[in-house]
Design an enzyme around this catalytic site. Structure first.
Site, PDB file in Angstrom:
ATOM      1  N   ARG A 108     -60.547  17.699   1.627  1.00 22.31           N
ATOM      2  CA  ARG A 108     -60.869  18.588   2.770  1.00 22.31           C
ATOM      3  C   ARG A 108     -60.140  19.918   2.637  1.00 22.31           C
ATOM      4  NH1 ARG A 108     -59.024  14.580   7.089  1.00 22.31           N
ATOM      5  NH2 ARG A 108     -59.364  16.184   8.659  1.00 22.31           N
TER       6      ARG A 108
ATOM      7  N   ARG B 276     -51.541  11.470  11.760  1.00 14.21           N
ATOM      8  CA  ARG B 276     -52.343  11.634  12.975  1.00 14.21           C
ATOM      9  C   ARG B 276     -53.015  10.315  13.357  1.00 14.21           C
ATOM     10  NH1 ARG B 276     -56.788  16.366  13.303  1.00 14.21           N
ATOM     11  NH2 ARG B 276     -57.911  15.162  11.739  1.00 14.21           N
TER      12      ARG B 276
ATOM     13  N   ARG C  46     -68.357  27.016   8.550  1.00 10.92           N
ATOM     14  CA  ARG C  46     -67.416  26.728   7.459  1.00 10.92           C
ATOM     15  C   ARG C  46     -67.857  27.323   6.145  1.00 10.92           C
ATOM     16  NH1 ARG C  46     -64.358  20.982   8.099  1.00 10.92           N
ATOM     17  NH2 ARG C  46     -64.495  20.970  10.353  1.00 10.92           N
TER      18      ARG C  46
ATOM     19  N   LYS D 142     -56.842  23.124  15.564  1.00 11.57           N
ATOM     20  CA  LYS D 142     -58.022  23.764  16.170  1.00 11.57           C
ATOM     21  C   LYS D 142     -58.597  22.918  17.303  1.00 11.57           C
ATOM     22  CE  LYS D 142     -60.741  23.690  12.554  1.00 11.57           C
ATOM     23  NZ  LYS D 142     -60.066  22.973  11.505  1.00 11.57           N
TER      24      LYS D 142
ATOM     25  N   ARG E  71     -58.126   8.117  11.562  1.00 15.89           N
ATOM     26  CA  ARG E  71     -59.503   8.468  11.215  1.00 15.89           C
ATOM     27  C   ARG E  71     -59.735   8.141   9.738  1.00 15.89           C
ATOM     28  NH1 ARG E  71     -60.858  14.564  12.945  1.00 15.89           N
ATOM     29  NH2 ARG E  71     -61.491  14.674  10.782  1.00 15.89           N
TER      30      ARG E  71
HETATM   31  P1  ADP Z   1     -61.313  18.613   9.768  1.00 15.07           P
HETATM   32  O1  ADP Z   1     -61.581  20.019  10.159  1.00 15.07           O
HETATM   33  O2  ADP Z   1     -59.982  18.169  10.247  1.00 15.07           O
HETATM   34  O3  ADP Z   1     -61.623  18.327   8.326  1.00 15.07           O
HETATM   35  P2  ADP Z   1     -63.573  17.762  11.348  1.00 15.07           P
HETATM   36  O4  ADP Z   1     -63.577  16.669  12.340  1.00 15.07           O
HETATM   37  O5  ADP Z   1     -63.739  19.156  11.822  1.00 15.07           O
HETATM   38  O6  ADP Z   1     -62.234  17.581  10.533  1.00 15.07           O
HETATM   39  O7  ADP Z   1     -64.715  17.497  10.245  1.00 15.07           O
HETATM   40  C1  ADP Z   1     -64.857  16.247   9.629  1.00 15.07           C
HETATM   41  C2  ADP Z   1     -65.945  16.349   8.545  1.00 15.07           C
HETATM   42  O8  ADP Z   1     -67.188  16.740   9.150  1.00 15.07           O
HETATM   43  C3  ADP Z   1     -65.699  17.383   7.470  1.00 15.07           C
HETATM   44  O9  ADP Z   1     -64.861  16.875   6.455  1.00 15.07           O
HETATM   45  C4  ADP Z   1     -67.123  17.638   6.977  1.00 15.07           C
HETATM   46  O10 ADP Z   1     -67.579  16.593   6.154  1.00 15.07           O
HETATM   47  C5  ADP Z   1     -67.925  17.579   8.258  1.00 15.07           C
HETATM   48  N1  ADP Z   1     -68.073  18.915   8.904  1.00 15.07           N
HETATM   49  C6  ADP Z   1     -67.512  19.309  10.077  1.00 15.07           C
HETATM   50  N2  ADP Z   1     -67.883  20.568  10.381  1.00 15.07           N
HETATM   51  C7  ADP Z   1     -68.711  20.975   9.379  1.00 15.07           C
HETATM   52  C8  ADP Z   1     -69.432  22.185   9.111  1.00 15.07           C
HETATM   53  N3  ADP Z   1     -69.377  23.249   9.932  1.00 15.07           N
HETATM   54  N4  ADP Z   1     -70.174  22.235   7.977  1.00 15.07           N
HETATM   55  C9  ADP Z   1     -70.268  21.192   7.170  1.00 15.07           C
HETATM   56  N5  ADP Z   1     -69.604  20.022   7.331  1.00 15.07           N
HETATM   57  C10 ADP Z   1     -68.840  19.914   8.439  1.00 15.07           C
END
Ligand code: ADP
Length: 256
Positions: free
Chosen positions: A211, A165, A126, A51, A200
Site C-alpha cells: 500500500r 491498528r 488516488r 485521514k 484489518r
Molecule cells: P488505506 O488508505 O489505509 O490503504 P483504505 O481503506 O483507504 O486504506 O483503502 C483500502 C484499499 O481499498 C486500498 O488498498 C485499495 O485497494 C482500495 N482503494 C481505496 N480507495 C481507492 C481508490 N481511490 N482507488 C483505487 N483503490 C482504492
C-alpha cells in the site's frame, strides 16, 4: 428458490434506490445549490496518516459528509455485490481498484442524499486519472474541489501505526484503536458500541508495504496537480503534536 427471490428483491431495491437518488440529486442541484453551494474537500496522505479519523471529525464542522472509498469497497465486498466481487482481490493485495470502477462507485455514492451538499473525500482520488475525471464530473455538475490537504507522515511512523491498528468490526461504527498509543478500555472490545475489534486484513506487513509503494507511485504525484490548481495545503504532523492540534490546523487549512 428463496435465495433467488431474495436476490431479485435486493436487486430491485438497489435499482429503485438509485433512481430515487438520481432524481433527488438532479432536483437538489437545479433548485437548491444556488442557495447553498456544495463543498468538496479532499484529504490526501499515505495509509495510516490519520485521514479516516480526521475526515470523520472534520466533515461535520464543514457541514459535509465523510466518504472513505476503502470503507465503500469493504461494504460492497461484505454484501457480495457485483462491485464487491470485482474489488475483493485488490483489497487483499493492496493494489488499487481500477479507475473506471472506482469512479463509477464514487459517482453512485455522491448522488446519495448524505452527499447532496458535498463530501470530505478520504482515500479518493488516488491516481491522476481519478483526479482529472473527478474534476470533470464536478464541472459537469457546476461544482469544483474547494480545498485539498496533504498529511505527510514518515514511513516508519506509518508502519508502526498500521501494524498496531485495530478496527471496530461493526461497519456502522468503524472506530480505530492502536495497541501502543490508544487501546480500547476492554481489550478487543470497542468503547463506543461494544462490538469486537480486529486487525484489518490489509493491516499486515506485506500488504502495508504494497500500500505504501502504491501510494508513493500513484498518489503522491497528485500533490503537484492540486498545487498547480492552488488548492493544496501540506502538513507534516510530528509525533509531539496532539490529535487536537492536527485537527485545528487541518480545519483552518480546509476553511481557506
Ligand atoms: P488505506 O488508505 O489505509 O490503504 P483504505 O481503506 O483507504 O486504506 O483503502 C483500502 C484499499 O481499498 C486500498 O488498498 C485499495 O485497494 C482500495 N482503494 C481505496 N480507495 C481507492 C481508490 N481511490 N482507488 C483505487 N483503490 C482504492
Amino acid at each position: 428458490m428463496n435465495t433467488m427471490l431474495l436476490g431479485a428483491w435486493k436487486t430491485a431495491l438497489r435499482f429503485f434506490g438509485t433512481c430515487f437518488n438520481e432524481v433527488g440529486f438532479y432536483l437538489v442541484r437545479k433548485l437548491l445549490w444556488r442557495f447553498r453551494r456544495p463543498r468538496y474537500f479532499i484529504l490526501l496522505g499515505p495509509p495510516g496518516s490519520g485521514k479516516g479519523t480526521l475526515a470523520t471529525q472534520l466533515a461535520p464542522a464543514l457541514q459535509v459528509s465523510p466518504m472513505s472509498t476503502g470503507d465503500v469497497f469493504r461494504r460492497e465486498k461484505a454484501a457480495n455485490t457485483n462491485f464487491g466481487k470485482q474489488v475483493t482481490a485488490h483489497l487483499a493485495d493492496g493494489t488499487l481498484v481500477p479507475d473506471s470502477l472506482t469512479l463509477a462507485i464514487v459517482r453512485r455514492e455522491l448522488i446519495r442524499p448524505r452527499y447532496w451538499f458535498g463530501a470530505m473525500e478520504d482515500g479518493f482520488p488516488r491516481t491522476q486519472q481519478q483526479a482529472t475525471q473527478f474534476d470533470l464530473l464536478l464541472a459537469k455538475w457546476g461544482a469544483s474541489v474547494e480545498r485539498v490537504v496533504l498529511l505527510d507522515v514518515d514511513d516508519d511512523a506509518l508502519v508502526d501505526r498500521l501494524s498496531n491498528r485495530r478496527t471496530c468490526t461493526n461497519k456502522a461504527c468503524g472506530r480505530t484503536y492502536n495497541l501502543k498509543y490508544g487501546r480500547s478500555v476492554k481489550a478487543g472490545i470497542c468503547d463506543v458500541c461494544d462490538a469486537p475489534t480486529a486487525q484489518r486484513d490489509d493491516d499486515v506487513p506485506e500488504v502495508i508495504s504494497a500500500r505504501l509503494r502504491t501510494y508513493r507511485v500513484e498518489t503522491k504525484p497528485l500533490c503537484n496537480y492540486y498545487q498547480n490548481r492552488k488548492v493544496l495545503a501540506s502538513f507534516h504532523p510530528t509525533g509531539d503534536m496532539t490529535a487536537q492540534e492536527v485537527f485545528v490546523l487541518v480545519k483552518t487549512a480546509l476553511q481557506g
